[in-house]
Design an enzyme around this catalytic site. Structure first.
Site, PDB file in Angstrom:
ATOM      1  N   LYS A  69       0.839  -1.193   0.000  1.00 40.62           N
ATOM      2  CA  LYS A  69       0.000   0.000   0.000  1.00 40.62           C
ATOM      3  C   LYS A  69       0.881   1.252   0.000  1.00 40.62           C
ATOM      4  O   LYS A  69       0.669   2.175  -0.801  1.00 40.62           O
ATOM      5  CB  LYS A  69      -0.906  -0.007   1.227  1.00 40.62           C
ATOM      6  CG  LYS A  69      -2.088   0.921   1.118  1.00 40.62           C
ATOM      7  CD  LYS A  69      -2.981   0.812   2.360  1.00 40.62           C
ATOM      8  CE  LYS A  69      -3.754  -0.503   2.383  1.00 40.62           C
ATOM      9  NZ  LYS A  69      -4.343  -0.773   3.713  1.00 40.62           N
TER      10      LYS A  69
ATOM     11  N   GLY B 195      -8.503  -7.364   4.107  1.00 47.45           N
ATOM     12  CA  GLY B 195      -9.334  -7.511   5.293  1.00 47.45           C
ATOM     13  C   GLY B 195      -8.633  -8.163   6.472  1.00 47.45           C
ATOM     14  O   GLY B 195      -9.253  -8.445   7.481  1.00 47.45           O
TER      15      GLY B 195
ATOM     16  N   HIS C 241      -4.265 -41.086   0.231  1.00 43.47           N
ATOM     17  CA  HIS C 241      -4.087 -41.926  -0.960  1.00 43.47           C
ATOM     18  C   HIS C 241      -4.967 -41.433  -2.096  1.00 43.47           C
ATOM     19  O   HIS C 241      -4.512 -41.260  -3.225  1.00 43.47           O
ATOM     20  CB  HIS C 241      -4.421 -43.374  -0.615  1.00 43.47           C
ATOM     21  CG  HIS C 241      -4.384 -44.297  -1.798  1.00 43.47           C
ATOM     22  ND1 HIS C 241      -5.513 -44.599  -2.528  1.00 43.47           N
ATOM     23  CD2 HIS C 241      -3.356 -44.922  -2.413  1.00 43.47           C
ATOM     24  CE1 HIS C 241      -5.177 -45.407  -3.515  1.00 43.47           C
ATOM     25  NE2 HIS C 241      -3.869 -45.622  -3.466  1.00 43.47           N
TER      26      HIS C 241
ATOM     27  N   TYR D 155      13.884 -31.438 -23.029  1.00 40.98           N
ATOM     28  CA  TYR D 155      12.427 -31.335 -22.954  1.00 40.98           C
ATOM     29  C   TYR D 155      11.912 -31.697 -21.563  1.00 40.98           C
ATOM     30  O   TYR D 155      12.630 -32.310 -20.767  1.00 40.98           O
ATOM     31  CB  TYR D 155      11.766 -32.248 -23.991  1.00 40.98           C
ATOM     32  CG  TYR D 155      11.947 -33.710 -23.714  1.00 40.98           C
ATOM     33  CD1 TYR D 155      11.056 -34.385 -22.894  1.00 40.98           C
ATOM     34  CD2 TYR D 155      13.010 -34.426 -24.261  1.00 40.98           C
ATOM     35  CE1 TYR D 155      11.222 -35.730 -22.609  1.00 40.98           C
ATOM     36  CE2 TYR D 155      13.191 -35.772 -23.990  1.00 40.98           C
ATOM     37  CZ  TYR D 155      12.293 -36.410 -23.157  1.00 40.98           C
ATOM     38  OH  TYR D 155      12.454 -37.741 -22.857  1.00 40.98           O
TER      39      TYR D 155
HETATM   40  P1  ADP Z   1      -7.666  -2.167   3.349  1.00 41.48           P
HETATM   41  O1  ADP Z   1      -6.256  -2.573   3.343  1.00 41.48           O
HETATM   42  O2  ADP Z   1      -8.541  -3.053   4.146  1.00 41.48           O
HETATM   43  O3  ADP Z   1      -8.173  -1.838   1.988  1.00 41.48           O
HETATM   44  P2  ADP Z   1      -7.361   0.665   3.757  1.00 41.48           P
HETATM   45  O4  ADP Z   1      -6.159   1.137   4.497  1.00 41.48           O
HETATM   46  O5  ADP Z   1      -7.278   0.785   2.293  1.00 41.48           O
HETATM   47  O6  ADP Z   1      -7.706  -0.786   4.222  1.00 41.48           O
HETATM   48  O7  ADP Z   1      -8.589   1.483   4.321  1.00 41.48           O
HETATM   49  C1  ADP Z   1      -9.919   1.107   4.115  1.00 41.48           C
HETATM   50  C2  ADP Z   1     -10.718   2.266   3.596  1.00 41.48           C
HETATM   51  O8  ADP Z   1     -10.600   3.391   4.430  1.00 41.48           O
HETATM   52  C3  ADP Z   1     -10.207   2.749   2.260  1.00 41.48           C
HETATM   53  O9  ADP Z   1     -10.787   2.028   1.237  1.00 41.48           O
HETATM   54  C4  ADP Z   1     -10.672   4.189   2.238  1.00 41.48           C
HETATM   55  O10 ADP Z   1     -11.938   4.283   1.711  1.00 41.48           O
HETATM   56  C5  ADP Z   1     -10.678   4.566   3.682  1.00 41.48           C
HETATM   57  N1  ADP Z   1      -9.510   5.410   3.926  1.00 41.48           N
HETATM   58  C6  ADP Z   1      -8.278   5.051   4.291  1.00 41.48           C
HETATM   59  N2  ADP Z   1      -7.470   6.126   4.392  1.00 41.48           N
HETATM   60  C7  ADP Z   1      -8.225   7.191   4.064  1.00 41.48           C
HETATM   61  C8  ADP Z   1      -7.963   8.598   3.970  1.00 41.48           C
HETATM   62  N3  ADP Z   1      -6.767   9.119   4.223  1.00 41.48           N
HETATM   63  N4  ADP Z   1      -8.979   9.391   3.618  1.00 41.48           N
HETATM   64  C9  ADP Z   1     -10.183   8.879   3.349  1.00 41.48           C
HETATM   65  N5  ADP Z   1     -10.500   7.583   3.435  1.00 41.48           N
HETATM   66  C10 ADP Z   1      -9.533   6.749   3.790  1.00 41.48           C
HETATM   67 MG    MG Z   2      -7.815  -0.551   0.767  1.00 43.47          MG
END
Ligand code: ADP
Ligand code: MG
Ligand code: MG
Length: 944
Positions: A41, A120, A473, A913
């Site tokens: 990310k 998630g 098995h 091969y």
């Molecule tokens: P995941 O890894 O589960 O996708 P995220 O870190 O992407 O979790 O966060 C989940 C949601 O939170 C994102 O899809 C976004 O909509 C919201 N979110 C996260 N950071 C921000 C932010 N800085 N501003 C607005 N919404 C945010």
């Molecule tokens: Mg996300």
């Protein structure tokens, strides 16, 4: 002295950290290629920032920091707090806001993100920095009181849940109670005042549960949230996920924490939030695909509180934003050269990008994307091939349950061997064979299977067991045969005595139709619609490209003309292994073959073999004809003879039964005398039956004698360790008649086809060779037969002779063996057993799972070629063999020949091969091309 080398068991321990100074990277400074350090990310946010996309400012705290946090006994490394404060100051400057500033408050999200996305699996805190005074600033800044309190109550519940470990439920219930009191049903109907009430209720929950109020100091909030993100890496959910998807610490170690300026999609009609793919992930179609919600925060989509709208609707509702998204889509794809899966938020008409990552697509969509991207000149053919996952292709090579199916399964077991199959249930292997012969499609349903059920596997469409794991098995054998198998479906209760099974109140008897899906492990009653595997236009194009690049040839393991035909259709360029023992197992000749084995003397044996010869010759002819002049490697008989005989117990049972009959007969034979004694007038009636009885007794006793002989023979043939016993070339040398018959059948088949002007190329392969003396003897035998056949047909038959390499000594004598052998073929199943001194069945059923779980061995060496041990032996064999005979042809015919990483290794040691099961041929073509391309790009090197 034994040299100490690094072994597999210590290679996957976390590498000792050398404390780097920099723990924090602003989005504009992090290297987006370094996903390992920044997490997926964070890396994506850095890349997007640096290519000029609108990303709310923020920074990444590295995965390294997370690891040091654990190593320090859950304490931040020394330099971290300061670096965080400095980075925050940068954001404050960029946004003209202040973290904790009551007039112009800066709020942030704290988001986790490891090198591999674990959807998630870890958590995100939103609206952090809000407190009793900054909430006022937020209200005046937005001019929206309800929004201010809503943001605050969201923060308290997220922080309470994720950081303070208070159950979600607490907050949810409190909100529901309030809604009830206020007589509303939707969250959106709650007023500003209600929201403020909720803030107070939520705050009280925190105090009740932790004895302390929620921290008001933004930095205290921030550091606690960062700790919670780090801790989530070792949470149960995350650990389970990593285990399930085999994410080792080599692939992802620790999570990063991303701190990012909050943007709000819930500030009115001009705001929205959404997720989108740059291409349709289920079809690969080149369109913007996704969902959005107007006036909502991101978590609302995930939580499913409101139903999102398809992104195409945005074209009407927010045309400017839609156009901008289309532009972002293009920028992202041009930059990443890969379809993306992105998250965005629109705050009062301003688009903000919150996440991007490579889109996960199914196999068909991936293939279409590769083809399209080449046509769009976005990527080269090489890149198009490299971006595909070769093993994912197998998804397309099996019958699959119709994706539109809505019927609910009655049981779910383990997806033990992929593919779907329907058929009538049978409860034992013999019945499976009988029903199949009668033209029925059957599913063999058993608690467990055993080696003697093998004929049932051949006969059945699929295998379903109620007990056993993925290495049971049933699972192992089914995978080897490419038959669908669901194992361990424990909800099905089977009685083998009554031949009936129960599942969820349903009764299954012989003939009940069921459908199994060996990919998902699901089981249905009745027939579920399926889709046939085929090579789609896109796949065909991809595989043609693969053929342009690969150096390895691709052959197939095929024992029947049908398999050969299938493999040919999938692009096989020959048969690398044709096993002759399956031919003997066929119903019309197993009897003959048993006669041959049970023969008392060479004459009888020869007579049985004479009758087998034409059958075997026709088998070879058919396969050779199908293969149209492609090379066909036929292996002479390999397994020990007792494998063709019934089990000792089975014969003992038969003898017991016969003896009981005999007793019964002898009792019956006394009947006339008894009757005569009672009433002499009955005598005449009984004369004829008397004869019949004595006839019966005669048949009976000769049958009994035969069974006793068989039992005797089975006992003689019994071996302590059959896999290391009287089999392969050893058998061929001590019973030369068998190999002679087989060679004669092969050469006659080839000769007769040549006379029909059908092109043929046959290669005779000798199994289990360990010394060149063995080869020498079999060569002598082959030459003798050749002269005989030549005289008989009046033509010369071209053929080559080679050896399997599956015994460690053969590897060590490769130079010598190559003096005679014109080709080598690695039988890596046996070679792996021999190298590890593991028997596969025992290993997979008893200790390998433990070894893998505890990283004593990284992989199952029977699935993924053990490069360091078995591979090393192979490399030596190749080197020594080719030293003797530079043009020595070398291939592999073990199961590894269809496994992508093993294929890459075969490329690196310069095999000619690989040979694999028909359905694996496309996988092998792609994997072989990927190996060549990787070598060309310097990503892999020849093995030494
Ligand atoms: P995941 O890894 O589960 O996708 P995220 O870190 O992407 O979790 O966060 C989940 C949601 O939170 C994102 O899809 C976004 O909509 C919201 N979110 C996260 N950071 C921000 C932010 N800085 N501003 C607005 N919404 C945010
Ligand atoms: Mg996300
Ligand atoms: Mg073998």
């Amino acid at each position: 002295m034994v040299q100490q080398t690094r072994q597999t068991y210590d290679e996957h321990q976390p590498i000792e950290a050398k404390a780097p100074k920099k723990y924090v990277y602003l989005f504009q400074e992090g290297n987006g290629k370094d996903r390992k350090l920044l997490g997926g990310k964070g890396a994506g946010l850095c890349e997007m920032t640096q290519i000029g996309l609108p990303v709310p400012p923020g920074f990444v705290i590295t995965t390294q920091t997370c690891l040091e946090y654990f190593d320090n006994g859950f304490k931040f490394p020394q330099g971290l707090p300061n670096q965080v404060r400095q980075a925050m100051a940068e954001i404050e400057r960029a946004m003209s806001l202040g973290f904790g500033n009551p007039e112009k408050p800066l709020l942030v999200s704290v988001r986790s993100g490891a090198a591999i996305s674990m959807p998630g699996m870890m958590d995100t805190v939103l609206n952090l920095g809000i407190n009793d005074s900054t909430v006022q600033g937020l209200i005046s800044r937005s001019g929206n009181e309800r929004f201010g309190w809503d943001s605050y109550r969201r923060f308290i519940s997220l922080f309470g849940n994720i950081v303070l470990n208070i159950s979600d439920e607490q907050f949810h219930l409190a909100m529901e109670r309030l809604k009830e009191e206020r007589k509303v049903t939707q969250d959106t109907e709650l007023t500003s005042q209600n929201m403020q009430e909720l803030v107070n209720i939520f705050k009280q929950i925190i105090i009740d549960k932790t004895g302390k109020p929620i921290p008001q100091d933004p930095y205290e909030q921030l550091f606690m949230a960062i700790e919670a993100v780090f801790a989530s890496w070792n949470g149960k959910r995350a650990q389970d996920y990593r285990r399930e998807f085999k994410i080792s610490s080599k692939i992802a170690n620790g999570t990063a924490a991303n701190v990012q300026t909050m943007v709000f999609g819930n500030m009115g009609a001009n705001s929205a939030t959404g997720v989108a793919f740059t291409r349709d992930p289920s079809t690969g179609e080149n369109i913007l695909f996704g969902d959005y919600l107007d006036n909502a925060q991101g978590e609302d989509i995930v939580a499913g509180i409101r139903t999102p709208k398809p992104i195409s609707e945005m074209r009407q509702t927010m045309p400017d934003m839609y156009r901008e998204l289309l532009k972002v889509r293009e920028t992202l794809e041009h930059h990443f050269k890969e379809a993306q899966d992105m998250e965005f938020t629109i705050e009062e008409g301003k688009l903000c990008m919150l996440q991007t990552r490579n889109a996960k697509m199914n196999a068909a969509a991936n293939m279409k994307t590769s083809v399209d991207m080449v046509n769009e000149e976005l990527i080269t053919k090489e890149e198009a091939l490299l971006r595909l996952d070769a093993s994912q292709l197998t998804q397309l090579m099996y019958c699959q349950i119709d994706p539109n199916n809505t019927v609910v399964p009655v049981a779910v077991g383990l997806g033990a061997s992929p593919g779907a199959a329907s058929g009538e249930v049978v409860f034992d292997a013999d019945e499976a064979e009988r029903q199949a012969k009668a033209g029925k499609k059957v599913i063999l349903l058993r608690e467990q299977t055993k080696p003697e059920d093998i004929h049932g596997f051949f006969a059945a469409q699929g295998i379903l067991t109620s007990v056993g794991g993925k290495t049971s098995h049933a699972a192992v054998v089914a995978r080897g045969m490419g038959k669908p198998c669901v194992s361990g479906a424990g909800d099905i209760k089977i009685s083998h005595v009554e031949n009936v099974a129960y599942v969820g109140g349903n009764r299954i008897v012989q003939g009940t139709v069921v459908t199994i899906d060996g990919t998902s492990g699901k089981v249905w009653l009745g027939e579920i619609p399926m889709v046939e595997p085929e090579i789609s236009e896109n796949m065909n194009k991809i595989l043609k490209w693969a053929d342009e690049f690969r150096k390895l040839g691709v052959r197939t393991n095929a024992d029947t003309p049908l398999d050969a035909e299938k493999a040919l259709m999938f692009g096989a360029e020959g048969v690398g292994l044709c096993r002759t023992e399956r031919m003997f197992n066929a119903a019309d000749r197993i009897g003959l073959f048993q006669d041959m084995i049970l023969a008392d003397n060479p004459e009888e044996r020869l007579a049985a073999l004479r009758r087998l010869l034409p059958l075997q010759k026709d088998d070879f002819k058919e396969i050779l004809r199908v293969m149209q002049g492609f090379p066909v490697t036929i292996r002479l008989l390999d397994p020990p003879l007792h494998e063709f005989l019934p089990s000792e117990e089975a014969v003992e049972r038969q003898i017991e039964t016969l003896q009981k009959y005999q007793e019964a007969l002898s009792n019956v034979s006394k009947l006339p005398q008894v009757l005569r004694d009672i009433d002499p007038s009955l005598q005449s009636v009984l004369v004829e039956d008397d004869n019949m009885l004595s006839n019966l007794a005669e048949v009976q006793s000769s049958e009994l004698k035969k069974k006793m002989d068989t039992l005797q023979k089975i006992r003689t043939l019994r071996e302590v360790n059959p896999m290391l016993g009287h089999r392969g070339v050893r058998l061929g040398i001590t019973y030369p008649e068998i190999y002679e018959m087989q060679v004669e059948a092969i050469l006659l088949a080839a000769g007769e086809l040549i006379k029909e002007t059908v092109p043929v190329k046959v290669e005779i392969m000798i199994p289990q060779v360990c010394t060149s003396q063995e080869l020498k003897r079999v060569y002598g035998l082959i030459r003798r037969v050749e002269r005989r056949v030549k005289d008989r047909l009046g033509i010369t038959i071209p053929y080559t002779v080679g050896t399997m390499i599956e015994v460690v000594r053969a590897c060590m004598r490769a130079g010598r063996l190559a003096e005679l052998a014109e080709f080598f073929s690695f039988g890596t199943n046996d070679l792996t057993q021999a190298t590890f001194s593991f028997s596969r069945e025992d290993a997979e059923n008893k200790f390998l799972p433990f070894y893998n779980e505890h990283k004593i061995l990284q992989d199952n060496p029977f699935e993924i070629l053990d490069v360091k041990g078995v591979g090393r032996l192979m490399a030596i064999t190749v080197e020594w063999g080719r030293k003797t005979r530079p043009d020595l042809k070398i291939g592999i015919c073990g199961e590894h020949g269809g496994e992508p990483s093993s294929i890459e290794f075969c490329h690196r040691i310069n095999l000619d091969y690989v040979s694999c099961s028909p359905y694996r041929v496309p996988v092998a073509r792609l994997a072989a091309a990927q190996a060549s391309i990787k070598e060309k790009k310097g990503m892999i090197k020849p093995f030494q």
